[in-house]
Design an enzyme around this catalytic site. Structure first.
Site, PDB file in Angstrom:
ATOM      1  N   ASP A  16      31.131 -44.831 -81.322  1.00 33.55           N
ATOM      2  CA  ASP A  16      30.071 -44.656 -80.325  1.00 33.55           C
ATOM      3  C   ASP A  16      30.257 -45.745 -79.260  1.00 33.55           C
ATOM      4  O   ASP A  16      31.044 -46.674 -79.448  1.00 33.55           O
ATOM      5  CB  ASP A  16      28.695 -44.811 -80.997  1.00 33.55           C
ATOM      6  N   SER A  17      29.486 -45.630 -78.182  1.00 30.67           N
ATOM      7  CA  SER A  17      29.566 -46.658 -77.145  1.00 30.67           C
ATOM      8  C   SER A  17      28.926 -47.975 -77.610  1.00 30.67           C
ATOM      9  O   SER A  17      29.174 -49.020 -77.022  1.00 30.67           O
ATOM     10  CB  SER A  17      28.844 -46.165 -75.889  1.00 30.67           C
ATOM     11  N   CYS A  79      28.859 -39.959 -80.668  1.00 25.57           N
ATOM     12  CA  CYS A  79      28.297 -40.226 -79.345  1.00 25.57           C
ATOM     13  C   CYS A  79      28.302 -38.902 -78.596  1.00 25.57           C
ATOM     14  O   CYS A  79      29.357 -38.266 -78.452  1.00 25.57           O
ATOM     15  CB  CYS A  79      29.170 -41.239 -78.619  1.00 25.57           C
ATOM     16  N   GLU A 169      18.972 -50.376 -77.755  1.00 25.22           N
ATOM     17  CA  GLU A 169      19.875 -51.504 -78.026  1.00 25.22           C
ATOM     18  C   GLU A 169      19.089 -52.810 -78.166  1.00 25.22           C
ATOM     19  O   GLU A 169      19.450 -53.682 -78.940  1.00 25.22           O
ATOM     20  CB  GLU A 169      20.904 -51.652 -76.879  1.00 25.22           C
ATOM     21  N   CYS A 201      21.402 -37.778 -77.929  1.00 22.97           N
ATOM     22  CA  CYS A 201      22.061 -39.075 -77.728  1.00 22.97           C
ATOM     23  C   CYS A 201      21.827 -39.827 -79.020  1.00 22.97           C
ATOM     24  O   CYS A 201      20.691 -39.860 -79.519  1.00 22.97           O
ATOM     25  CB  CYS A 201      21.429 -39.819 -76.551  1.00 22.97           C
ATOM     26  N   HIS A 203      21.518 -42.746 -79.737  1.00 21.27           N
ATOM     27  CA  HIS A 203      20.569 -43.869 -79.683  1.00 21.27           C
ATOM     28  C   HIS A 203      19.122 -43.398 -79.863  1.00 21.27           C
ATOM     29  O   HIS A 203      18.263 -44.167 -80.281  1.00 21.27           O
ATOM     30  CB  HIS A 203      20.656 -44.579 -78.332  1.00 21.27           C
TER      31      HIS A 203
HETATM   32  N1  DGL Z   1      24.943 -43.005 -77.851  1.00 20.99           N
HETATM   33  C1  DGL Z   1      25.509 -42.341 -76.756  1.00 20.99           C
HETATM   34  C2  DGL Z   1      25.286 -40.839 -76.787  1.00 20.99           C
HETATM   35  O1  DGL Z   1      25.077 -40.283 -77.849  1.00 20.99           O
HETATM   36  C3  DGL Z   1      25.375 -42.848 -75.372  1.00 20.99           C
HETATM   37  C4  DGL Z   1      24.773 -44.144 -75.067  1.00 20.99           C
HETATM   38  C5  DGL Z   1      25.399 -44.680 -73.804  1.00 20.99           C
HETATM   39  O2  DGL Z   1      24.958 -44.327 -72.711  1.00 20.99           O
HETATM   40  O3  DGL Z   1      26.374 -45.409 -73.967  1.00 20.99           O
HETATM   41  O4  DGL Z   1      25.355 -40.191 -75.771  1.00 20.99           O
END
Ligand code: DGL
Length: 289
Positions: A16-17, A79, A169, A201, A203
């Site tokens: 993931d990022s 991600c 985060e 997402c 997150h």
């Molecule tokens: N967790 C990421 C996703 O599922 C993106 C978060 C980011 O913008 O880096 O899209």
């Protein structure tokens, strides 16, 4: 066609990022106690969600090359933004190593829940990063899956929620500030009255209570993690690649400050992570490109 790697002791790669993919890793760890897991959080390039597809593709390719150099037996793109922009690239690079990505898993789960609810006028809300929403990957995948199952395509509404990522985060999962941000993004979605809303997402599950408060009571929030776990198990079992003995280890790799990753990820997993390695992703650049 090249044969699938069959060594059951090979690790599974998850990326993931940042820390969002830990929402997937946590469930994989729970369900697959014997598997070795390698997690890469690309904090050096985070956030992905506001970047151009080509840029995310480059980052995802670097990570894939690194995971392949570690001889992974399966890759989970944890991600949505990377799935939306680089899913196909990762698949091509990794073949014959199987690749699972969160978008198709989340979309399938949303349709499954909708069918279970048996609503006549089905409505799906989709929340994601700017890049994921712009790509149209969720509506396209939902249309494709609905056609495949011979069910009517539900009405859909998307909403990008960029500020959810820094809130997640930073550990600001609940409180006045996240509530305000959620209301700001979700007022129109509330009016749309979806029966299910995809947290598109990785997150966003961290903010699920806040998101639920900003939507009509009873809205079902869809996470991709349970579907991902089910599919990973199935792929490994069918290919005879599932580890069935020994204690599975988890390795964490961060492309930026190890301390920052340790702090953010430790808070999320509610434990101190002793071993986080630094990874230089630029060293995984494809020389031929
Ligand atoms: N967790 C990421 C996703 O599922 C993106 C978060 C980011 O913008 O880096 O899209």
């Amino acid at each position: 066609m090249e044969a699938l790697p069959t060594d059951v002791t090979r690790p599974i790669g998850v990326f993931d990022s940042g820390i969002g993919g830990l929402t997937i890793l946590k469930e994989l760890r729970r369900a697959l106690p014997h598997e070795h897991l390698i997690y890469i959080g690309d904090l050096a390039h985070s956030p992905y969600g506001s970047k151009a597809p080509e840029t995310v593709k480059r980052f995802a390719s670097q990570i894939t090359r690194h995971l392949l150099s570690r001889k992974v037996k399966l890759i989970v793109v944890a991600c949505n933004t990377a799935s939306a922009t680089a899913g196909e690239t990762v698949r091509q690079l990794a073949a014959p190593v199987p690749v699972l990505e969160v978008v198709e898993q989340g979309a399938a789960e949303a349709l499954r829940v909708l069918e279970e609810l048996g609503e006549e006028e089905a409505r799906i809300g989709i929340l994601g990063t700017e890049t994921t929403v712009t790509s149209g990957i969720y509506p396209d995948t939902i249309r494709m899956l609905a056609d495949r199952r011979g069910i009517p395509v539900p009405a859909m509404q998307q909403q990008a929620c960029p500020l959810f990522v820094p809130l997640a985060e930073e550990g600001l999962w609940e409180g006045e500030l996240p509530d305000m941000v959620a209301r700001h993004y979700l007022d129109d979605m509330k009016a749309f009255q979806p029966q299910v809303v995809i947290l598109g997402c990785t997150h966003y599950p961290l903010l699920s209570r806040t998101i639920a408060r900003a939507l009509p009571a009873g809205t079902r929030l869809i996470e991709s993690a349970p579907a991902v776990v089910k599919s990973v198990k199935l792929i490994l079992e069918e290919a005879g690649m599932a580890a069935t003995t020994g204690e599975g280890l988890t390795e964490y790799h961060a492309s930026d400050s190890v301390d920052t990753f340790q702090r953010l990820a430790g808070r999320f997993l509610d434990t101190h992570l002793d071993l986080v390695h630094h990874i230089d992703l630029d060293a995984c650049e494809d020389r031929e490109e």
